[in-house]
Structures are given as structure tokens and as C-alpha cells.
Design an enzyme around this catalytic site. Structure first.
Site, mmCIF file in Angstrom:
data_model
loop_
_atom_site.group_PDB
_atom_site.id
_atom_site.type_symbol
_atom_site.label_atom_id
_atom_site.label_comp_id
_atom_site.label_asym_id
_atom_site.label_seq_id
_atom_site.Cartn_x
_atom_site.Cartn_y
_atom_site.Cartn_z
ATOM 1 N N CYS A 195 0.137 -0.897 -1.674
ATOM 2 C CA CYS A 195 1.381 -1.676 -1.694
ATOM 3 C C CYS A 195 2.300 -1.038 -2.732
ATOM 4 O O CYS A 195 2.592 0.146 -2.636
ATOM 5 C CB CYS A 195 1.112 -3.152 -1.974
ATOM 6 S SG CYS A 195 0.229 -3.479 -3.508
ATOM 7 N N ARG B 108 -1.120 -6.618 -4.005
ATOM 8 C CA ARG B 108 -1.029 -7.153 -2.647
ATOM 9 C C ARG B 108 -2.045 -6.442 -1.740
ATOM 10 O O ARG B 108 -2.623 -7.046 -0.834
ATOM 11 C CB ARG B 108 0.403 -6.975 -2.090
ATOM 12 C CG ARG B 108 1.393 -7.981 -2.612
ATOM 13 C CD ARG B 108 2.788 -7.707 -2.093
ATOM 14 N NE ARG B 108 3.435 -6.583 -2.769
ATOM 15 C CZ ARG B 108 4.644 -6.117 -2.484
ATOM 16 N NH1 ARG B 108 5.341 -6.665 -1.498
ATOM 17 N NH2 ARG B 108 5.170 -5.111 -3.150
#
Lengths: 281, 101
Positions: free
Chosen positions: A232, A237
Site C-alpha cells: 500500500c 493497509r
């Protein structure tokens, strides 16, 4: 959803006073934990506790041992992680605990957000835990990728960019709750599929069903028989997506590239794709 | 490198150059008073998640983005609402959202 790595609120409520179950809130901003938190939970700061203070890297094995010893976590404790940001940082910490070989670590489904939206109790009392002598294992590098791994994977293995479509395309340089930065280029690693982390989560932050998660990846054309690297912007994430693939769907050949776009997008001489399509090798 | 954490209520505008970005901010209220617990979520033109912040005790939220059509989803215990907005570079768009339970 029934899974050894994922617990729900009812399970959590029945273990809040269990001395061998350690609830740990993981955030980047300590304001949330300081305001209130789940009863008997302790806190870890994503940055100040888990990142080397000088280099861009994790704390080493000895530093991790010292951290958990001081926090009162034992090797045989069940660690239950939760946090804000839809469990981004808690999922990151889950992956981090796995990296250093903690045997029983779990994630609270929906994290702090679902707990709050469901109106469950949060307290301000900070528990004290006696110091321990925690012993970590060497990093399990089968679940961590570096830039050389990513470059080799272009066009040959799965690269999964879990940022929002606008970040993937290069239209945004950061999530929109942060000021947009100007010094780094936008785009993605060529051939990476864009499967945003958010597609794996319900609005309350809990994970979607196993069938929905399988359909998500199969529908995106990702061949999970190949090695998969998720990334990410800074690796949190993508730790959430790593959790989905590795822990919920049982795909073992998945790793997280924690250097992510803040590293790759600053490298000299590497290929970059912009726009909504994956691009070519 | 800064982290990706969402600051309660959104990042302050202090020391932020807003000439090259579009700012969407506002207050979420319920029952004629600011909501004290909840989240503001930003969706793009295709309803894809872009960002989310926990609102402040005064119901405040703030996003930094680019020009275009966006949707703000207000999530408070027991209710939610959707508000479409249009953002412009260099402008601060104030959006007050009343959520009906």
C-alpha cells in the site's frame, strides 16, 4: 465468521479479565487509547514502539523482546489486537507479532470502530502488568517482502496494490484524511492488481464473509497458486489484506511489502505505471 | 515518512498548503447537537472507500483531496447518512451533516 485468528466482541467480553489474554490497542495516534479503551487493554504505538527510531525499519529482535517484556506480555499469552482506522494498525501489529513468531495472536473483528458503534463499554483505567522476560524468534521473512522481491515479481507473480483506486492511478498521493504530498510521484508498480483493502471490510470495519472474500480475489483474476506480494503506502493497509489472504483464506504464499509505495515511488530507475490499468512488465 | 493514521476530527490546517488540494470539512450532528462518537467516511465517484476519520467530540471531520465529486458517509451509533459534495482545488468546502436516527 469462525477463525482461530479472528475473535468477535462476545469472545472478547468473556476474556477481558483473563490474565493470560492480553488485549492490545494499536494506533498511530495515542489520543484514542488515552481517552478510553477496552477494559484491561494496554497500548502499543505503531510508530514509536514498533519502528526503529533512526532507520526506516522495524525494531530488532532484542528491542521487540525488551518492549514486550516491559509491557508485561509473556510468550504463552494470547494476544488480542484491535485499533482504529478499521484495524489497519492492529492488522499491521498482527503481522508484526507473526513476523517475530508469537504463537497465539488474534485480531478483534471490527476493532475499536465496531466496538464504539455497537455502544460497548470503554474505560480510562490503565492496567499495570508485571514485567516479563519475553523471547522473540528471528523474523519469519517468508511473510515480509523487500524491494528486490517486488522488482522480481513484476509480470511473474501477483502484486496486489490495496490502496484506493485514486492512489493506485496516481491521482491522489496519500489517503484523503491526510494532506496531499507533493514531493513523491504517483502511480503503482507495473502489473499490480488494484484490490483496495476496503473491499474486504464491512462499513463497521468487520471482515466480510469467507465466501465474499474468496469472490473478491477470484473476481479480480488473482491466481492464488502464485506467490503474492501485497503493498500500500507504508505497509499497514496491506497488512490488513495480508491478514485476509493468509489468516482468513489460508493462502500461505503471501507476503507484505512494508516499504510499499513510499519506498518504491521514490526509487530511481524502476518502472512505474500510472492510470487505472495494471500496465505491462 | 508520515504514517497513515487518521487524526480525530481530521488533520489541522496549520502548516498545510491548501492551494494545491481540495479540503472538505464539516460537522456531523444528531438531534440538534454535534455527534460526539462516530466516523466520517469519504467515497469517490464510484462509491469506493477513500478515507475515514473518527469525528471529534464536537462532531468535526476534515479531508484533503483533489477536485471532483465525492460522497461523505456519516456513521454514528445506530444511524448513518450519505451526502454528495463537489470539491475544488484551493477551496475549503464546509459541509454540515445532520443524521436522523
Amino acid at each position: 465468521m469462525s477463525n482461530q485468528s479472528l475473535v468477535d466482541a462476545e469472545w472478547a467480553l468473556s476474556h477481558l479479565d483473563d490474565a493470560k489474554v492480553v488485549f492490545i490497542e494499536v494506533d498511530e495516534d495515542t489520543e484514542a487509547y488515552a481517552g478510553n479503551h477496552i477494559k484491561n487493554a494496554i497500548a502499543l504505538n505503531w510508530k514509536t514502539d514498533l519502528q526503529d527510531p533512526i532507520r526506516r525499519d522495524f525494531v530488532n529482535k532484542e528491542q521487540f523482546e525488551a518492549l514486550l517484556s516491559a509491557k508485561g506480555v509473556s510468550n504463552d499469552d494470547t494476544v488480542v489486537l484491535y485499533g482504529g482506522n478499521n484495524n489497519w494498525f492492529a492488522a499491521y501489529a498482527f503481522w508484526y507479532f507473526k513476523l517475530y513468531g508469537h504463537s497465539d495472536v488474534r485480531l478483534l473483528d471490527g476493532g475499536r470502530k465496531k466496538w464504539e458503534l455497537d455502544g460497548r463499554e470503554l474505560v480510562s483505567d490503565v492496567p499495570s502488568r508485571a514485567a516479563t522476560k519475553y523471547v522473540a524468534k528471528d523474523q519469519d521473512l517468508s511473510i515480509r517482502s523487500f524491494r528486490e522481491d517486488v522488482l522480481k515479481a513484476i509480470g511473474t507473480q501477483n502484486l496486489v496494490d490495496v490502496r484506493s483506486p485514486d492512489e493506485y492511478a496516481g491521482r491522489l498521493l496519500a489517503p484523503a484524511h491526510l494532506p496531499q504530498e507533493a514531493a513523491r510521484i504517483g502511480g503503482h508498480i507495473p502489473t499490480a492488481a488494484n484490490i483496495p483493502w476496503s473491499k474486504a471490510a464491512n462499513e463497521d470495519g468487520s471482515f466480510k464473509s469467507i465466501d465474499e472474500l474468496k469472490a473478491l480475489y477470484e473476481g479480480a483474476g488473482v491466481d492464488l497458486n502464485k506467490d503474492t506480494i501485497a503493498y500500500c503506502r507504508i505497509g499497514e493497509r496491506s497488512a490488513h489484506s495480508w491478514f485476509v489472504l493468509h489468516e482468513l483464506l489460508g493462502v500461505k504464499n503471501v507476503s507484505n511489502y512494508d516499504g510499499s509505495w513510499t519506498e518504491y515511488g521514490s526509487l530511481v530507475g524502476v518502472p512505474v505505471a500510472v492510470g487505472d490499468e495494471p500496465g505491462t512488465a | 515518512m508520515s504514517g497513515c493514521g487518521a487524526v480525530v476530527g481530521g488533520v489541522s490546517l496549520d502548516n498545510v498548503d491548501i492551494t494545491n488540494q481540495a479540503v472538505i470539512q464539516g460537522v456531523i450532528s444528531s438531534g440538534n447537537a454535534p455527534a460526539s462518537v462516530g466516523y466520517a467516511r469519504l467515497l469517490d465517484r464510484n462509491d469506493e472507500f477513500v478515507a475515514e476519520v473518527p469525528i471529534s467530540k464536537q462532531g468535526e471531520f476534515r479531508f484533503f483531496t483533489v477536485a471532483g465529486d465525492w460522497t461523505i458517509v456519516a456513521l454514528i451509533p445506530g444511524a448513518n447518512s450519505r451526502t454528495p459534495v463537489q470539491a475544488t482545488i484551493g477551496k475549503i468546502l464546509d459541509v454540515d451533516i445532520a443524521v436522523i436516527k
